[in-house]
Design a protein around this motif. Sequence first.
Motif, PDB file in Angstrom:
ATOM      1  N   ILE A 342       0.871  -1.178   0.000  1.00 53.25           N
ATOM      2  CA  ILE A 342       0.000   0.000   0.000  1.00 53.25           C
ATOM      3  C   ILE A 342       0.904   1.223   0.000  1.00 53.25           C
ATOM      4  O   ILE A 342       1.516   1.563   1.018  1.00 53.25           O
ATOM      5  CB  ILE A 342      -0.926   0.002   1.231  1.00 53.25           C
ATOM      6  N   THR A 343       1.033   1.851  -1.151  1.00 54.62           N
ATOM      7  CA  THR A 343       1.963   2.969  -1.277  1.00 54.62           C
ATOM      8  C   THR A 343       1.260   4.146  -1.923  1.00 54.62           C
ATOM      9  O   THR A 343       0.174   4.017  -2.489  1.00 54.62           O
ATOM     10  CB  THR A 343       3.185   2.596  -2.139  1.00 54.62           C
ATOM     11  N   ASN A 344       1.911   5.296  -1.851  1.00 53.60           N
ATOM     12  CA  ASN A 344       1.382   6.458  -2.565  1.00 53.60           C
ATOM     13  C   ASN A 344       2.513   7.432  -2.884  1.00 53.60           C
ATOM     14  O   ASN A 344       3.047   8.090  -1.986  1.00 53.60           O
ATOM     15  CB  ASN A 344       0.291   7.166  -1.767  1.00 53.60           C
ATOM     16  N   TYR A 345       2.852   7.478  -4.167  1.00 49.63           N
ATOM     17  CA  TYR A 345       3.832   8.433  -4.676  1.00 49.63           C
ATOM     18  C   TYR A 345       3.159   9.292  -5.751  1.00 49.63           C
ATOM     19  O   TYR A 345       3.662   9.445  -6.853  1.00 49.63           O
ATOM     20  CB  TYR A 345       5.044   7.692  -5.241  1.00 49.63           C
ATOM     21  N   TRP A 346       1.986   9.809  -5.416  1.00 45.13           N
ATOM     22  CA  TRP A 346       1.216  10.641  -6.348  1.00 45.13           C
ATOM     23  C   TRP A 346       2.081  11.802  -6.825  1.00 45.13           C
ATOM     24  O   TRP A 346       2.656  12.545  -6.036  1.00 45.13           O
ATOM     25  CB  TRP A 346      -0.032  11.149  -5.654  1.00 45.13           C
ATOM     26  N   TYR A 439       7.394   5.250  -9.388  1.00 40.57           N
ATOM     27  CA  TYR A 439       6.527   6.125 -10.185  1.00 40.57           C
ATOM     28  C   TYR A 439       5.983   5.436 -11.431  1.00 40.57           C
ATOM     29  O   TYR A 439       4.923   5.797 -11.931  1.00 40.57           O
ATOM     30  CB  TYR A 439       7.280   7.381 -10.593  1.00 40.57           C
ATOM     31  N   LYS A 440       6.692   4.457 -11.940  1.00 37.47           N
ATOM     32  CA  LYS A 440       6.269   3.820 -13.194  1.00 37.47           C
ATOM     33  C   LYS A 440       4.913   3.147 -13.127  1.00 37.47           C
ATOM     34  O   LYS A 440       4.119   3.335 -14.078  1.00 37.47           O
ATOM     35  CB  LYS A 440       7.351   2.830 -13.628  1.00 37.47           C
ATOM     36  N   PRO A 441       4.499   2.389 -12.115  1.00 42.65           N
ATOM     37  CA  PRO A 441       5.309   1.935 -11.001  1.00 42.65           C
ATOM     38  C   PRO A 441       5.719   0.463 -11.152  1.00 42.65           C
ATOM     39  O   PRO A 441       5.089  -0.295 -11.896  1.00 42.65           O
ATOM     40  CB  PRO A 441       4.351   2.078  -9.824  1.00 42.65           C
ATOM     41  N   ASP A 442       6.755   0.082 -10.390  1.00 41.29           N
ATOM     42  CA  ASP A 442       7.185  -1.311 -10.305  1.00 41.29           C
ATOM     43  C   ASP A 442       7.635  -1.529  -8.869  1.00 41.29           C
ATOM     44  O   ASP A 442       8.673  -1.016  -8.450  1.00 41.29           O
ATOM     45  CB  ASP A 442       8.327  -1.578 -11.292  1.00 41.29           C
ATOM     46  N   PHE A 443       6.842  -2.285  -8.104  1.00 48.69           N
ATOM     47  CA  PHE A 443       7.085  -2.400  -6.680  1.00 48.69           C
ATOM     48  C   PHE A 443       7.829  -3.675  -6.290  1.00 48.69           C
ATOM     49  O   PHE A 443       7.749  -4.121  -5.141  1.00 48.69           O
ATOM     50  CB  PHE A 443       5.761  -2.277  -5.912  1.00 48.69           C
ATOM     51  N   HIS A 444       8.575  -4.247  -7.241  1.00 51.23           N
ATOM     52  CA  HIS A 444       9.542  -5.267  -6.862  1.00 51.23           C
ATOM     53  C   HIS A 444      10.614  -4.618  -5.975  1.00 51.23           C
ATOM     54  O   HIS A 444      10.945  -3.433  -6.145  1.00 51.23           O
ATOM     55  CB  HIS A 444      10.222  -5.869  -8.098  1.00 51.23           C
ATOM     56  N   LEU A 445      11.143  -5.384  -5.055  1.00 48.99           N
ATOM     57  CA  LEU A 445      12.191  -4.878  -4.171  1.00 48.99           C
ATOM     58  C   LEU A 445      13.550  -5.017  -4.828  1.00 48.99           C
ATOM     59  O   LEU A 445      13.813  -5.996  -5.535  1.00 48.99           O
ATOM     60  CB  LEU A 445      12.171  -5.655  -2.847  1.00 48.99           C
TER      61      LEU A 445
END
Length: 483
Positions: A342-346, A439-445
């Motif tokens: 659960i992220t937010n980089y608006w 931002y793309k986003p791609d939430f792989h670590l």
Amino acid sequence: MKTKIKIFLPLLVFTAFIVLLSGGCKKKTGGFDNTSALAFSTDTITFDTVFTTIGSSTEYFMIYNKSSKPVKISRVYIAGGSSSDFRINIDGQKGVTFYDIEIDGNDSLYAFVEVTVDPNGTDKPMLITDSVVFETNGHIQDIDLVAYGQDAYFILPTHHIQGLPPFNIVAAEGTDTTWTNTKPIVIYGYAVVDSTAVLRIQKGTKIYFHNNSGLWVYKGGCLKVTGTKDEPVTFQGDRLETYYENVPGQWDRIWLNEGSIDNEINYAVIKNAFIGLQTETLQQPMGNKLKLTNTIIENMSGAGILSKFYNIEAENVVVALCQQYSVALTMGGAYSFKHSTITNYWSYGVRKTPALYFNNYFMDADKKIYPFDLTQADFVNCIIYGSNDEEILPDSSKYGGNFAYFFDHCLIKSTLHLNDANHWQSVTENKDPLFKDKYKPDFHLLKGSPAIGKGKGGVVPIDIEGETRDLNNPNLGAFEKVE
């Protein structure tokens, strides 16, 4: 009431118009450049997939005369001639062939192109090609035209009731309706699943919503979305041009009321709406829930998940890039999120709300408080992070109901004091999770992430991509694979 899906069946016809405009296109009596060729801003005009009966956006290219002298284009024509599916329009005149078009020295023309596709009843995209040919000073040059057309099922509103959006009942009371992946489904207004009805959406189905449109599962109705890892079900806006690929707010929402049986969404992508999922109990709980698994909800001009007095069990869920909350759990309820990101980089403007919000009350217009019990809000092996200093807001009113929440083995960005063992356990605070691309986003670590190996074992053994998690020390969030 029967489902009303309007299917158009005429022959497939593409109609394209090219409009050539120039403030410097004037007739000359002499002094022309008799050797130079033209220059163009591109060699091909390609349209993204265009739904039948829906016109494309306008594409254009530039035609340049780079000589200091005026040049005369002897002939401009469509290579396919009079039988071509494309047509050109020059200075307001339609035709197939035009002669003696003049361009001043160091001047240019605009060429605008549009496509309208009539359906042919087939399931597969259709390809049509042609070219615009220019003959200038013995030089022959052309611009390729490429268009793709896709037939679709269109759901159009049949009910117009004051106070409600226009809608079409696609699953009537007591019926069991299935949407398949044979053709895209394009929705205008709201598609409604009525009480005691079930709507099943098969793997690989692509659902496109027009502006302000949505899907509404009314109280007592049920939604079953059964995507797979390789063939997820997609919910998005109906503008397919590249420009609109990540534009938020193109359609309204998926709205789920209390269900007669469990609603299920597995392997879905929900993007570019105002609200991704709104789960809301209108009258009273019916003892059932939403099971949300392996789903990505992103790029919302409002909230990713907005819940009101509901019951959600979520596993392997990604919610990101929302103008307001990524997840807002209001008016109490019962919630469980496991291995979720659960992220937010608006990035479209200033965001003043946290990624995660939950409360135990409702406040009316007169600021009167009505209590609601938050019986459970559990977050296990989750990442809750973003660009704000505070990304979690537990909001309990002294006039509210019960307020039970617990964070277990999570990575959190917060300024709260997370030392109360009744609410926080094995929590990592304010360490950048090192996403591959937030931002793309791609939430792989990425390697070195503080979320690697920090999870509680055995919670959800398989990740959102079908990867087996470490049995004892899995990674936090929805993705086990490290990039």
